[in-house]
Design an enzyme around this catalytic site. Structure first.
Site, short mmCIF file in Angstrom:
data_model
loop_
_atom_site.label_atom_id
_atom_site.label_comp_id
_atom_site.label_asym_id
_atom_site.label_seq_id
_atom_site.Cartn_x
_atom_site.Cartn_y
_atom_site.Cartn_z
N LYS A 215 -18.04 61.42 60.56
CA LYS A 215 -19.06 61.12 61.54
C LYS A 215 -18.96 59.47 62.06
O LYS A 215 -18.98 58.95 62.87
CB LYS A 215 -20.47 61.18 60.82
CG LYS A 215 -21.59 60.51 61.35
CD LYS A 215 -22.20 61.12 62.77
CE LYS A 215 -22.97 60.27 63.62
NZ LYS A 215 -23.21 60.49 64.61
N CYS A 269 -26.39 53.72 66.55
CA CYS A 269 -25.35 54.76 66.07
C CYS A 269 -23.98 53.66 66.01
O CYS A 269 -23.50 53.37 65.15
CB CYS A 269 -24.99 55.91 66.64
SG CYS A 269 -26.30 57.35 66.17
N1 LIG Z 1 -30.85 59.70 66.97
C1 LIG Z 1 -29.60 59.91 66.99
O1 LIG Z 1 -29.42 60.26 68.17
C2 LIG Z 1 -28.70 60.39 65.78
C3 LIG Z 1 -27.48 60.73 66.03
C4 LIG Z 1 -26.82 60.85 65.08
C5 LIG Z 1 -27.23 60.67 63.83
N2 LIG Z 1 -28.29 60.18 63.43
C6 LIG Z 1 -28.81 59.59 62.19
O2 LIG Z 1 -29.54 60.51 61.57
C7 LIG Z 1 -30.68 59.84 60.80
C8 LIG Z 1 -31.90 59.87 61.33
O3 LIG Z 1 -32.06 59.09 62.50
P1 LIG Z 1 -33.22 59.21 63.42
O4 LIG Z 1 -32.68 58.72 64.78
O5 LIG Z 1 -33.85 60.69 63.50
O6 LIG Z 1 -34.30 58.21 62.88
P2 LIG Z 1 -35.77 57.98 63.08
O7 LIG Z 1 -36.13 56.58 62.73
O8 LIG Z 1 -36.02 58.54 64.58
O9 LIG Z 1 -36.58 58.92 62.22
C9 LIG Z 1 -36.64 59.00 60.81
C10 LIG Z 1 -38.01 59.47 60.03
O10 LIG Z 1 -37.53 59.26 58.77
C11 LIG Z 1 -38.95 58.92 58.33
N3 LIG Z 1 -38.69 58.59 56.78
C12 LIG Z 1 -38.19 57.13 56.46
N4 LIG Z 1 -38.17 57.46 55.19
C13 LIG Z 1 -38.45 58.42 54.55
C14 LIG Z 1 -38.58 59.31 53.49
N5 LIG Z 1 -38.34 58.59 52.24
N6 LIG Z 1 -39.03 60.54 53.25
C15 LIG Z 1 -39.36 61.27 54.48
N7 LIG Z 1 -39.24 60.56 55.63
C16 LIG Z 1 -38.81 59.38 55.62
C17 LIG Z 1 -39.50 57.68 59.18
O11 LIG Z 1 -40.66 57.62 58.95
C18 LIG Z 1 -38.90 58.65 60.39
O12 LIG Z 1 -39.97 59.21 61.11
C19 LIG Z 1 -29.91 58.29 60.77
O13 LIG Z 1 -28.91 58.09 59.52
C20 LIG Z 1 -29.15 58.26 61.93
O14 LIG Z 1 -27.95 57.30 62.06
C21 LIG Z 1 -29.15 59.94 64.63
#
Ligand SMILES: NC(=O)c1ccc[n+]([C@@H]2O[C@H](COP(=O)([O-])OP(=O)(O)OC[C@H]3O[C@@H](n4cnc5c(N)ncnc54)[C@H](O)[C@@H]3O)[C@@H](O)[C@H]2O)c1
Length: 434
Positions: A215, A269
């Site tokens: 990743k 990212c």
């Molecule tokens: N958004 C993308 O396109 C994408 C793509 C690939 C990878 N990622 C990775 O995926 C992961 C999540 O990204 P995202 O975009 O969904 O983030 P986001 O901020 O949209 O969502 C994350 C959620 O997790 C919740 N959260 C925080 N701490 C928590 C806990 N201890 N227990 C339960 N919930 C909790 C937050 O309130 C939030 O709603 C990150 O590591 C990101 O780098 C994201």
């Protein structure tokens, strides 16, 4: 392995679509989030993020009774962690005189801790959050073993990265090839069996640290390639060349594909993940660090271009078009366009920004207009920062009627090929020294 019930921690851009995907494929899903507003929103049948088609899928999943939401995890067959992994804003590392950004793993830590009281023999735990190499074995497993159970013997642990494109998440979740890295082959197989519930793309099994590296390597590769394009834009200006033409001609080589320069690299990212390598192995990540520095300094290069176009910045009224980190999305996270606006304001310019996908955005230090016309009304210059379709389609004739500005600065090659001169405009383009 068969999964009847799973618990997904983190209901954001990744967790919520994934939860609804499992739920609409017959699995009972409990979605967990620490943000009570998100829980209330989903319980009320609505969603809190912008993603085409997601509202309908979440509604169907909730109505089917398969998707419920809660503030705390509960016992399940599998647990998925999809919480944020940003970098610290004010805590930096130092190596060899260079500063680097550090991953903030507090959400992964607390989500893993929340699983511990519910962990049972035979469970599977999957980390999906993009994480520094060895997070699964060095951070997640030791926390889970506080349950008294032993990873690999009593329960399975895997890492599976997410590569979906915002705007296409629902399709890509199903169709993209997926990598599942287990702490042992049995864990990889358990992860395979779980995702096979809805994934139609190929599922590749490997070990957990390889999957983590995959990743970060993907996003680092893109970051470095954008950095070289940005450096080409600086060199082209120095040598009196049009970088856009030079890129097009270079890319005629059958084995060369140069990415586009621009005002920098943003989003949560590509501009974040390469730091995970630098932090974990700064002695071995010198090119990666340099690429990050080049991309992070590109907004300053844009400010120099604006200075060149206007002579001086003091008191100049600049309409900045676009604040998102890339075209045709509403995501402003880590956006270089926002950084350019901050730098221009710091240098004494009066900047009015307009972001069509989030006109009401209230960002510190940004004076945002609600309409394009309001941003352009008294401007001395127009600065194109994001290649949104709406901006690219503006014609010289239209622009002439809505702004007195006759100086245009295009940082994304959105306005190339139009006859700006005969309409009375002077066009300055990033990476064009002609
Ligand atoms: N958004 C993308 O396109 C994408 C793509 C690939 C990878 N990622 C990775 O995926 C992961 C999540 O990204 P995202 O975009 O969904 O983030 P986001 O901020 O949209 O969502 C994350 C959620 O997790 C919740 N959260 C925080 N701490 C928590 C806990 N201890 N227990 C339960 N919930 C909790 C937050 O309130 C939030 O709603 C990150 O590591 C990101 O780098 C994201």
């Amino acid at each position: 392995m068969k999964f009847n019930k799973i618990c997904i921690l983190g209901l954001g851009y990744i967790g919520l679509p994934t939860a609804s995907m499992f739920a609409t494929h017959g699995i009972k899903v409990v979605g967990v989030d620490t943000n009570p507003i998100i829980i209330e929103t989903i319980q009320a049948g609505r969603i809190h993020i912008h993603e085409p088609g997601l509202g309908e899928v979440v509604e169907a999943a909730v109505n089917s009774g398969n998707l419920s939401v809660a503030a705390q995890p509960e016992p399940a067959d599998a647990f998925l962690i999809a919480v944020p992994t940003p970098f610290y804003e004010h805590d930096f590392g130092q190596y060899d005189g260079q500063t680097y950004k550090k991953a903030d793993m507090r959400a992964v830590t607390s989500a893993t801790e929340a699983i511990v009281p519910h962990l049972r023999k035979g469970n599977l735990v999957v980390l999906e959050s993009t994480s520094p190499p060895r997070t699964t074995i060095d951070l997640v497993v030791p926390i889970l073993e506080r349950s008294g159970l032993k990873a690999g013997r009593d329960f399975f642990v895997a890492y599976s990265p997410e590569r979906v494109l915002p705007g296409q998440i629902l399709r890509e979740l199903i169709e993209n090839a997926r990598v599942i890295g287990g702490i042992d082959p049995e864990s990889a197989q358990a992860g395979h069996d779980l995702y096979a519930t809805f994934v139609k793309g190929e599922i590749h099994k490997t070990d957990a640290t390889t999957a983590e590296m995959v990743k970060i390597m993907e996003n680092t590769y893109r970051d470095i390639n954008i950095a070289v394009a940005n450096e080409f834009s600086r060199l082209a200006e120095r040598f009196g060349v049009d970088v856009w033409e030079a890129i097009q001609l270079s890319s005629l080589h059958p084995r060369v594909k140069i990415l586009k320069p621009g005002p920098g690299v943003g989003g949560h990212c590509i501009s974040v993940d390469p730091w995970f390598f630098v932090e974990c192995a700064p002695d071995l990540s010198k090119l990666i660090l340099r690429a990050r520095q080049v991309n992070d300094s590109q907004p300053e290069f844009v400010v120099e271009l604006v200075k060149k176009a206007l002579g001086s910045l003091t008191g100049k009224k600049i309409a900045a078009l676009g604040l998102a980190y890339k075209p045709d999305v509403d995501d402003l996270r880590e956006s270089p366009a926002v950084e350019v606006v901050h730098l221009l304001a710091k240098a004494g310019a009066a900047v009015k920004a307009f972001e069509p996908f989030k006109p009401e955005a209230a960002l510190p230090g940004v004076d945002a207009a609600l309409t394009l016309e309001l941003a352009l009304k008294d401007a001395d210059a127009v600065l194109l920062l994001v290649d949104h379709t709406e901006f690219r389609q503006l014609s010289p004739e239209t622009l002439k009627t809505i702004t007195p500005a006759r100086v245009l600065i295009d940082t994304v090659n959105g306005w190339e090929g139009k006859d700006w001169t005969s309409a009375g405009f002077k066009l300055f383009r990033l990476g064009v020294g002609k």
